[in-house]
Design an enzyme around this catalytic site. Structure first.
Site: not given
Ligand code: GLN
Length: 314
Positions: A73, A250, A70, A268, A198
């Site tokens: 992003k 988050y 994430s 994650v 993505y």
């Molecule tokens: N690629 C992971 C997902 O789409 C990224 C989520 C994350 O890092 N929180 O679930």
């Protein structure tokens, strides 16, 4: 105090701080829902802090490679803002935190007009991926990689094929989010093509020093202090950093703002990218995650450092 001498002091203190934070790793777990992440070393912990003069303080498992997940992003958001402009981006994605898990579907159906609440939750980031210019998923991925390589100052930066494939093969939740968005006409492109872009940007492989280098550009409002080059317009960085404060960790972003007080984004994989405005870019890795999906030891370490050095922006 001069940043250089502060970094020397931090370097002296890091071994004790890391040892204390590392004790928390047994309380968390690595992300099991992406098979390629489950095998990461749970007790690892590393940090790199990079100053605008190129000096670093670094300790622990900094050589460990991991995927952005994430964290990517934040950067795809800035690329979409640069290429498409604020009006287009914010016609498809909101500006508010959700208070829900990063992969939640709840509010998409519950709250009109059915656009993702913000670009840092999965639904929002999938929409942002669809806004990256390019005639094919390959072209879009190349555009993203070129941008990431420039920010990380590493032309060899690439995505990890195994992590990409393992996420793509098991991403039932993200697929359902994307099909829901397609049904709502928020997503116009082919769902599988958008998801391909993505998953690939989530799988870009880095170390703490890449994160610190990318964060440094944000700390300097889009200018790379090590080359003197302007890489991102200040307004795009301002938007990204605001989202990092309100949504970057988050549904633990409020707690992180109170305890650490710096713009940050976690993934994650256990990575955390954060920065001290005008001073430092920081990269952390600690694959053991708490129940919110943030690095349990990484958050603790950042809280210790920020408290000791009075780094909170607030
Ligand atoms: N690629 C992971 C997902 O789409 C990224 C989520 C994350 O890092 N929180 O679930």
């Amino acid at each position: 105090m001069e940043p250089a001498s502060e970094l020397d002091r931090i370097q002296q203190l890091l071994p004790d701080w890391l040892a204390a934070s590392r004790r928390l790793t047994p309380t968390g777990k690595t992300a099991a829902y992406i098979p390629g992440l489950a095998a990461a070393p749970r007790d690892a912990l590393g940090i790199t802090i990079l100053g605008g003069d190129g000096k670093t303080a670094s300790f622990g498992d900094c050589a460990l490679s991991f995927t952005l997940q994430s964290i990517s992003k934040v950067f795809t958001l800035m690329l979409a803002l640069m290429e498409r402009g604020e009006d287009v981006v914010f016609s498809k994605v909101g500006m508010e935190p959700t208070g829900d898990d990063f992969n939640s579907m709840l509010k998409l159906e519950l709250v009109e007009p059915g656009i993702p609440f913000n670009p840092l939750i999965n639904a929002g980031a999938i929409v942002v991926s669809s806004m990256i210019p390019g005639n094919s998923p390959e072209e879009k991925t190349e555009r993203i990689l070129a941008f990431f390589r420039e920010l990380a100052a590493d032309p060899a930066l690439d995505y990890n094929r195994e992590v990409y494939r393992s996420e793509s093969a098991t991403a039932h939740r993200n697929r359902s989010l994307a099909y829901f968005l397609k049904d709502n006409r928020v997503l116009e492109d082919d769902v599988e093509e958008v998801l391909d872009v993505y998953f690939k940007h989530c799988a870009v492989e880095v170390t703490c020093s890449h994160l610190a280098r990318m964060a440094l550009v944000l700390a300097y409002d889009g200018n790379d202090p090590l080359t003197g080059r302007k890489l991102i317009p200040q307004r795009c960085v301002q938007i990204a950093k605001t989202f990092m404060i309100t949504c970057g960790m988050y549904n633990a972003s409020g707690e992180f703002a109170i305890r650490v007080g710096l713009p940050a984004k976690s993934g994650v994989s256990g990575g955390i990218l954060t920065l001290v405005p005008g001073r430092y870019g920081i990269g952390v890795i600690g694959p053991s995650l708490n129940s919110k999906g943030n690095s349990v030891a990484g958050v603790h370490l950042l809280e210790t450092i920020s408290t000791e050095l009075k780094w909170s922006m607030f």
